[in-house]
Design a protein around this motif. Structure first.
Motif, short mmCIF file in Angstrom:
data_model
loop_
_atom_site.label_atom_id
_atom_site.label_comp_id
_atom_site.label_asym_id
_atom_site.label_seq_id
_atom_site.Cartn_x
_atom_site.Cartn_y
_atom_site.Cartn_z
N PRO A 1 0.82 -1.27 -0.04
CA PRO A 1 -0.03 0.04 -0.07
C PRO A 1 0.91 1.13 0.06
O PRO A 1 2.19 1.31 0.60
N ALA A 2 0.40 2.33 -0.42
CA ALA A 2 0.82 3.60 -0.12
C ALA A 2 -0.06 4.75 0.05
O ALA A 2 -1.27 4.69 -0.36
N VAL A 3 0.42 5.58 0.67
CA VAL A 3 -0.53 6.81 0.97
C VAL A 3 0.46 8.13 0.95
O VAL A 3 1.61 8.27 1.20
N VAL A 4 -0.30 8.91 0.00
CA VAL A 4 0.13 10.35 -0.26
C VAL A 4 -0.61 11.23 0.48
O VAL A 4 -1.77 11.36 0.42
N VAL A 5 -0.04 12.17 1.44
CA VAL A 5 -0.76 13.31 2.29
C VAL A 5 -0.47 14.37 1.29
O VAL A 5 0.78 15.02 1.44
N LEU A 6 -1.45 15.18 1.36
CA LEU A 6 -1.60 16.62 0.62
C LEU A 6 -1.99 17.45 1.49
O LEU A 6 -3.04 17.41 2.42
N LYS A 7 -1.04 18.73 1.89
CA LYS A 7 -1.69 19.81 2.65
C LYS A 7 -2.77 20.40 2.12
O LYS A 7 -2.99 20.57 0.89
N PRO A 8 -3.31 21.22 2.91
CA PRO A 8 -4.57 22.03 2.27
C PRO A 8 -4.24 23.09 1.39
O PRO A 8 -5.06 23.35 0.27
N ASP A 9 -2.75 23.47 1.24
CA ASP A 9 -2.41 24.37 0.03
C ASP A 9 -2.01 23.57 -0.94
O ASP A 9 -1.86 24.14 -2.10
N GLY A 10 -2.23 22.18 -1.08
CA GLY A 10 -2.00 21.32 -2.21
C GLY A 10 -0.53 20.74 -2.27
O GLY A 10 -0.35 19.88 -3.00
N ASP A 11 0.31 21.25 -1.44
CA ASP A 11 1.62 20.65 -1.22
C ASP A 11 1.63 19.43 -0.57
O ASP A 11 0.95 18.84 -0.13
N VAL A 12 2.73 18.52 -1.35
CA VAL A 12 2.81 17.12 -0.67
C VAL A 12 3.56 17.20 0.72
O VAL A 12 4.41 17.72 0.92
#
Length: 214
Positions: free
Chosen positions: A121-132
């Motif tokens: 599995p993999a998870v990408v977390v994106l901040k509210p401003d769209g940055d990773v």
């Protein structure tokens, strides 16, 4: 944030599988939120082992009993299942607040390439401003999923540092996402000492108990 899914349809994982098929609807569900992109597959043994961690994490951090800004976390399941039937079977036991892309949408594969996902599995977390929030590369994504976010309290602190406060909170003093947790801990300890709990009982999330992947 919503621009990542511009022109696409997202589906709620509820019994009716309601579609978010307008830009406005997608924006309301994703803007000013921390967005988790979960790449997984129901037939993947590693995903099955990881799901309980993610599900517990998600349920707790979208429950106002545990955190202050419970509405500011969204998860989109980016299915890597080989068939739509397998995708549906996997989502059957997942939280109703999860979102997912239609099986026929090629964006499922495009996002994997965009975020360099090489294994599940993999998870990408994106901040509210769209940055990773995660670093590029599958190894870092995997590390984040299995280590950093295995402890949801640590994750709450990460969320707290990266939220954009909604307008109705601008004039209020910032409070930690874990404040409710500390209060709960105090009530439990006081009850164990024989003291009266002035705060009453707690409330569970709409999903009930935990059990799923990050």
């Amino acid at each position: 944030m919503a621009s990542l899914f511009s022109g696409r349809v997202l589906i709620r994982n509820n019994s009716d599988q309601d579609e978010l098929d307008t830009e406005a609807e997608v924006s309301r569900r994703l803007e000013n939120r921390l967005v988790l992109l979960f790449f997984g597959a129901g037939a993947c043994p590693q995903c099955q082992a990881f799901v309980p961690i993610l599900k517990d994490f998600f349920v707790r951090l979208t429950d106002e009993f545990y955190v202050l800004r419970a509405a500011q976390l969204a998860l989109v399941y980016v299915s890597q299942d080989p068939t739509e039937e397998q995708q549906d079977l996997f989502l059957k036991d997942m939280p109703k607040k999860w979102l997912f892309l239609p099986f026929e949408d090629d964006l499922r594969r495009d996002l994997g390439r965009q975020f360099s996902v090489e294994r599940l599995p993999a998870v990408v977390v994106l901040k509210p401003d769209g940055d990773v929030l995660t670093r590029d590369g599958a190894d870092e994504i995997q590390r984040l999923g299995t280590a950093c976010f295995s402890n949801w309290q640590e994750a709450a602190e990460v969320l707290d540092r990266n939220f954009l406060l909604p307008e109705d909170l601008e004039d209020q003093e910032p409070r930690s996402l874990t404040e409710c947790l500390r209060r709960r801990k105090y009530r439990v300890e006081k009850a164990a000492r024989g003291g009266r709990d002035p705060g009453g009982g707690g409330g569970g999330g709409e999903e009930g108990g935990a059990g799923g992947l990050f």
